[in-house]
Each structure stands twice: as C-alpha cells, then as structure tokens.
Design an enzyme around this catalytic site. Structure first.
Site: not given
Length: 257
Positions: A143, A156
C-alpha cells in the site's frame, strides 16, 4: 513479447481476496489473458459467483489466509486442478483507520493476521511447487501506507510496511530458483474495502491526488498482470507504485481517505 490477449497463457495463478474489488479485477483480467486461476476469499457466495462466471479456467476456495491448513488446501487445489503454480497474488487485506492511542492489541493482531501473516503463509505454501518448477512470480500487494507514514494508519500501515520488508527478503532468498517476488503499492483505489471512507470515482473527485481522481481496481490489476508475466522476467525485489502521483511530491498527509 506476447500480445496482451495471451500475456499469461499457460500460467496458473492463486489470487487471494478475489471475491470482489481489486482481487476480482485481477482474477478476471488473468483469465482474459489466458491464465487458469484459483480464487480465494472468505466471501463464499461472491467468490463462487465470480468463479462460475469465469468458467473452466477458474476454481474458488473458501480461504482464511491466516490459516496454514487453509493454505495447504489452496495449494493442493491449484496443483490438482491445473498441475502447477506459476503465480501467487497476495491481495487479501482488511483496513480501518484509528488514532494510534486508540488502537488496541486485539486490533493489531487481527490486522497483522490477515495483511501480513496471510502473505507470509502464502509464500511458504507455494514455494515448494515453484522451486520444483524453478520458476514462479509472487506479487504482494502492499500500500501507499507501506511507503510513508499516514495519520490514523498505525496498525494498517505497520502491516503493509512489514509486507514491503518481507517481499524484499524473500526475493533475495528464492532468486536462485528462478522465482521472483515483487510488491505493488496502490494509493486510493475504488474498492469496497475503502468505500466507507466516502471515496467517489470520477475525474476531479479527489483533488489531493495529482491525477485528480481515484483509480479503478482494473488499473492495479494491469500492473499485477505485468509482474505475473514474462514481460517482467528480470524484475524481483521491486516496488511498483500505483497511486496517481501521490508519492511523487508533498501532497498533504491523509486526511485523504
């Protein structure tokens, strides 16, 4: 170089998190480009539907990516159905935002079990077959938050930084077998995972992105297909960023999701 229509002809791929969103887009593109695909997800009804629409080139397996036993079943399904494993796309992930002080150990364990442990176990599950073949391509989906610190992304972001580091380490260890490990770093992609953040697709809808828009999942799928294909045969340990330019400069920190 093969034409795009047969870019992945003859390859067998496992794609996790493929019942919807980015994983579904990857599965559909892979089959369109000539691959056989084992789709996995916990969303059984949606996954079965996608596999049925893709026909004989696809199989669906209900799959908890944090379970070694489930990974053994997935690998065995690919080998039994199609005879080999050429590609693994570790796409499955969960996502939320929360201020660091409010994050819990339970939340950290949960997000790492899917986002990191799933990648770790997936690579371990497919490497024996790939080593025997002396070829293979593993594509790990990290990501943008695995490349920079983002507010409210402590759990995350940490999981995606871990995927980044693991991808590079494993690339160094398996290169001698002809196996490549690369990572993709999406930015803001219009998928169900981030729909709750109010992301809206369309030109000019996301002014903090240099391209001024959110990406469709199919745009990430194209990058993944490239890394899965022989067109990227001399790439391993690499990082491909698909973020509309957000990492190119000093756009304000998110706030953006």
């Amino acid at each position: 170089m093969a034409q795009l229509a047969d870019q992945l002809a003859g390859k067998v791929a496992i794609i996790t998190g493929a019942a919807r969103g980015q994983g579904e887009a990857e599965a559909r593109l892979f089959v369109a480009r000539g691959a056989k695909v084992v789709l996995t997800d916990l969303l059984e009804e949606e996954g079965e539907k996608v596999a049925a629409e893709l026909g004989d080139a696809a199989r669906f397996v209900r799959h908890d990516v944090g379970s070694p036993e489930d990974w053994a079943t997935v690998a065995a399904t690919a080998l039994d159905a199609f005879g080999r494993i050429d590609v693994l796309v570790n796409n499955a992930a969960i996502y939320w935002t929360k201020a660091f002080q409010d994050e819990t150990l339970e939340g950290l364990d949960k997000i790492f079990r899917v986002n990191f442990q799933g990648v770790f176990l997936g690579m371990q599950a497919v490497l024996p077959a790939m080593k025997e073949q002396r070829t293979g391509s593993i594509v790990n989906i990290s990501s943008q938050s695995g490349l920079e610190g983002l507010p409210s992304h402590s759990a995350y972001g940490a999981s995606k930084w871990a995927v980044r580091g693991l991808s590079k380490t494993v690339a160094l260890e398996v290169g001698e077998y002809g196996i490549r490990v690369n990572a993709v770093y999406p930015g803001v992609i219009d998928t169900p995972m981030i729909a709750k953040a109010g992301v809206e697709r369309g030109e000019g809808k996301f002014p903090s992105v240099p391209l001024r828009r959110v990406a469709a999942p199919e745009e990430v799928a194209e990058t993944v297909a490239f890394l899965a294909s022989d067109a990227s045969s001399y790439m391993t340990g690499s990082e491909l960023v698909v973020d509309g330019g957000m990492m190119a400069g000093t756009t304000p920190p998110m706030g953006r999701y």
